[in-house]
Design a protein around this motif. Structure first.
Motif, PDB file in Angstrom:
ATOM      1  N   GLY A   1      -6.625   0.950 -13.534  1.00 48.74           N
ATOM      2  CA  GLY A   1      -6.886   0.180 -14.752  1.00 48.74           C
ATOM      3  C   GLY A   1      -5.732  -0.699 -15.154  1.00 48.74           C
ATOM      4  O   GLY A   1      -5.911  -1.692 -15.865  1.00 48.74           O
ATOM      5  N   SER A   2      -4.520  -0.351 -14.680  1.00 54.82           N
ATOM      6  CA  SER A   2      -3.330  -1.149 -14.987  1.00 54.82           C
ATOM      7  C   SER A   2      -3.070  -2.225 -13.936  1.00 54.82           C
ATOM      8  O   SER A   2      -2.082  -2.948 -14.032  1.00 54.82           O
ATOM      9  CB  SER A   2      -2.105  -0.223 -15.090  1.00 54.82           C
ATOM     10  N   GLY A   3      -3.926  -2.296 -12.910  1.00 53.61           N
ATOM     11  CA  GLY A   3      -3.762  -3.304 -11.869  1.00 53.61           C
ATOM     12  C   GLY A   3      -2.938  -2.847 -10.686  1.00 53.61           C
ATOM     13  O   GLY A   3      -2.717  -3.620  -9.756  1.00 53.61           O
ATOM     14  N   ARG A   4      -2.518  -1.595 -10.664  1.00 49.99           N
ATOM     15  CA  ARG A   4      -1.693  -1.069  -9.572  1.00 49.99           C
ATOM     16  C   ARG A   4      -2.604  -0.318  -8.598  1.00 49.99           C
ATOM     17  O   ARG A   4      -2.593   0.889  -8.486  1.00 49.99           O
ATOM     18  CB  ARG A   4      -0.589  -0.180 -10.139  1.00 49.99           C
ATOM     19  N   VAL A   5      -3.393  -1.125  -7.870  1.00 44.95           N
ATOM     20  CA  VAL A   5      -4.492  -0.563  -7.087  1.00 44.95           C
ATOM     21  C   VAL A   5      -4.015   0.204  -5.859  1.00 44.95           C
ATOM     22  O   VAL A   5      -4.530   1.280  -5.549  1.00 44.95           O
ATOM     23  CB  VAL A   5      -5.474  -1.681  -6.677  1.00 44.95           C
ATOM     24  N   SER A   6      -3.043  -0.331  -5.140  1.00 39.80           N
ATOM     25  CA  SER A   6      -2.568   0.347  -3.928  1.00 39.80           C
ATOM     26  C   SER A   6      -2.004   1.728  -4.248  1.00 39.80           C
ATOM     27  O   SER A   6      -2.271   2.703  -3.539  1.00 39.80           O
ATOM     28  CB  SER A   6      -1.503  -0.501  -3.230  1.00 39.80           C
ATOM     29  N   GLU A   7      -1.226   1.812  -5.329  1.00 39.96           N
ATOM     30  CA  GLU A   7      -0.696   3.110  -5.754  1.00 39.96           C
ATOM     31  C   GLU A   7      -1.833   4.048  -6.141  1.00 39.96           C
ATOM     32  O   GLU A   7      -1.786   5.251  -5.862  1.00 39.96           O
ATOM     33  CB  GLU A   7       0.243   2.934  -6.947  1.00 39.96           C
ATOM     34  N   SER A   8      -2.846   3.489  -6.767  1.00 33.92           N
ATOM     35  CA  SER A   8      -3.991   4.293  -7.188  1.00 33.92           C
ATOM     36  C   SER A   8      -4.683   4.933  -5.993  1.00 33.92           C
ATOM     37  O   SER A   8      -5.053   6.115  -6.031  1.00 33.92           O
ATOM     38  CB  SER A   8      -4.982   3.412  -7.963  1.00 33.92           C
ATOM     39  N   ILE A   9      -4.848   4.168  -4.926  1.00 32.87           N
ATOM     40  CA  ILE A   9      -5.505   4.693  -3.719  1.00 32.87           C
ATOM     41  C   ILE A   9      -4.711   5.848  -3.139  1.00 32.87           C
ATOM     42  O   ILE A   9      -5.265   6.886  -2.758  1.00 32.87           O
ATOM     43  CB  ILE A   9      -5.695   3.570  -2.678  1.00 32.87           C
ATOM     44  N   THR A  10      -3.392   5.688  -3.076  1.00 28.84           N
ATOM     45  CA  THR A  10      -2.533   6.745  -2.523  1.00 28.84           C
ATOM     46  C   THR A  10      -2.680   8.043  -3.313  1.00 28.84           C
ATOM     47  O   THR A  10      -2.839   9.126  -2.740  1.00 28.84           O
ATOM     48  CB  THR A  10      -1.060   6.301  -2.540  1.00 28.84           C
ATOM     49  N   VAL A  11      -2.624   7.942  -4.637  1.00 30.22           N
ATOM     50  CA  VAL A  11      -2.708   9.133  -5.488  1.00 30.22           C
ATOM     51  C   VAL A  11      -4.105   9.748  -5.427  1.00 30.22           C
ATOM     52  O   VAL A  11      -4.257  10.980  -5.326  1.00 30.22           O
ATOM     53  CB  VAL A  11      -2.345   8.778  -6.947  1.00 30.22           C
ATOM     54  N   ALA A  12      -5.141   8.920  -5.468  1.00 30.14           N
ATOM     55  CA  ALA A  12      -6.516   9.427  -5.431  1.00 30.14           C
ATOM     56  C   ALA A  12      -6.817  10.110  -4.100  1.00 30.14           C
ATOM     57  O   ALA A  12      -7.509  11.135  -4.060  1.00 30.14           O
ATOM     58  CB  ALA A  12      -7.499   8.292  -5.666  1.00 30.14           C
ATOM     59  N   ASP A  13      -6.297   9.556  -3.022  1.00 28.96           N
ATOM     60  CA  ASP A  13      -6.504  10.152  -1.709  1.00 28.96           C
ATOM     61  C   ASP A  13      -5.886  11.555  -1.644  1.00 28.96           C
ATOM     62  O   ASP A  13      -6.472  12.489  -1.085  1.00 28.96           O
ATOM     63  CB  ASP A  13      -5.898   9.260  -0.631  1.00 28.96           C
TER      64      ASP A  13
END
Length: 405
Positions: A160-172
């Motif tokens: 939601g903050s626009g930090r999509v690549s980091e989001s994928i790493t954490v969600a994975d």
């Protein structure tokens, strides 16, 4: 005089509220070891020590006889979890600032409530800071359920903050942990939803499609909010893959399948999502969007946060533009500009796109086209490939329309 261990708890609370270390409070009169034993409840204080400590803390001796007024973490947590209102949660925020880190589980619970509070208010920076601490604390506790929930929430906030690549790493990480630990369907499902939304945002649509199909199958026998959110995720992925008809069918299933009594906030958010997808369809399905927005307006008075109100106004502005009511769209856009925006990164960028397109309609094509180019570049730099592609497509359409006129 308050008996131990209550005296020690109150002493520690007053010391932390005053921003003093044990050494600073002990001074030259008593040892830090003795002070530590007082705070732990292992020693009973004398009248002389009470007088000395009260003077150092700048309080009356009677302050030690007064139970906490809600500044202790445990009491603030109990009040906030039972009251469920912003004022109680603000007091919990204050308690967290002065609380120690020896009680890890109460601190985790408090951070979880505070993170939800910041999310409702749309305060992404505060929410992100809270969730980062929550994730670290969950790792210390070592409980897979808490680690998975912290990571799933952190991934959503990063996206939601626009930090999509980091989001994928954490969600994975959250998905892998949930499966390895054989957690409940809701835990696995929420982790998958975090991963799917981030993958779709970055344009990794084949991965998002595989994961969202897994998600829908996982929750197939579940009813209520979890299934509704899974169908919503599936609709978003289908839409970005160009399957607009299938996407609208899925979001309608989610919308119609959830009763307001189950989760009124989600009921409202689903209608906003249905309106958004309807407006992004080619051509825009304005009649369906308008109907869903009217339903949302009826519920906004009951569960409307600043974020939800801004989302509703944003969609009304998009609907007015799609219906060529440009003056109405401009009025709504200006209304949004009067307050600090609490929207997600994607919604803020799309609002900027609307601004650019309105500029073109208002006879300022150079300014409008420049704004669209800037937003396209910003999305590209943020590795938001899906959003960037949408903006460049709109820019190409506006340029083609300009050539025709």
């Amino acid at each position: 005089m308050m008996e131990q261990p209550l005296f020690g708890r109150r002493l520690k609370e007053l010391r932390r509220a005053g921003g003093l270390s044990q050494a600073a409070l002990a001074g030259e009169e008593i040892s830090t070891g003795y002070l530590s034993r007082l705070e732990s409840g292992a020693r009973q204080p004398t009248e002389r020590v009470i007088t000395y400590l009260a003077k150092k803390l700048g309080v009356d001796s009677s302050a030690f006889q007064t139970p906490s007024g809600g500044t202790s973490l445990a009491q603030a947590l109990s009040i906030a979890s039972s009251a469920n209102d912003d004022e109680a949660t603000e007091k919990l925020v204050q308690a967290l600032e002065v609380a120690g880190d020896e009680d890890l589980l109460p601190r985790w619970q408090a951070l979880w409530l505070v993170a939800q509070h910041w999310r409702r208010l749309g305060r992404k920076e505060e929410e992100l800071a809270c969730l980062n601490e929550l994730a670290v604390l969950a790792d210390e506790l070592g409980l897979p359920e808490l680690r998975c929930r912290a990571w799933s929430s952190l991934a959503r906030c990063l996206r939601g903050s626009g930090r999509v690549s980091e989001s994928i790493t954490v969600a994975d990480r959250a998905v892998k942990l949930a499966k390895e630990a054989k957690l409940t369907v809701p835990d696995i499902g929420n982790a998958l939803m975090s991963l799917v939304s981030a993958e779709a945002e970055e344009g990794r649509l084949p991965d998002a499609r595989a994961h969202v199909d897994e998600l829908v199958e996982l929750v197939d026998k579940h009813e209520g909010p979890l299934k509704a959110e899974a169908l919503w995720s599936a609709a978003t992925v289908r839409f970005r893959q160009g399957e607009h008809g299938a996407a609208l069918e899925l979001i309608e299933r989610a919308t119609e399948g959830l009763e307001g009594s189950a989760d009124l906030t989600l009921w409202l958010r689903l209608r906003l999502a249905a309106a958004s997808l309807s407006l992004q369809s080619d051509p825009p399905r304005t009649e369906l969007a308008g109907a869903r927005l009217k339903e949302a307006e009826a519920a906004i008075e009951f569960v409307g946060t600043t974020v939800l109100r801004q989302e509703l106004t944003t969609l009304r502005a998009h609907l007015a533009f799609a219906e060529q009511r440009y003056a109405d769209s401009r009025t709504l856009l200006d209304q949004l500009g009067q307050d600090e925006l609490r929207l997600t990164y994607r919604d803020r960028i799309r609002l900027g796109v609307l601004e650019g397109r309105l500029m073109i309609q208002e006879g300022r094509p150079k300014d409008g086209l420049r704004k669209l180019k800037e937003l396209g570049e910003e999305s590209r730099r943020a590795f938001n490939i899906d959003l960037s592609a949408e903006i460049w497509r709109i820019l190409a359409e506006e340029l083609e329309n300009g050539m025709k006129t």
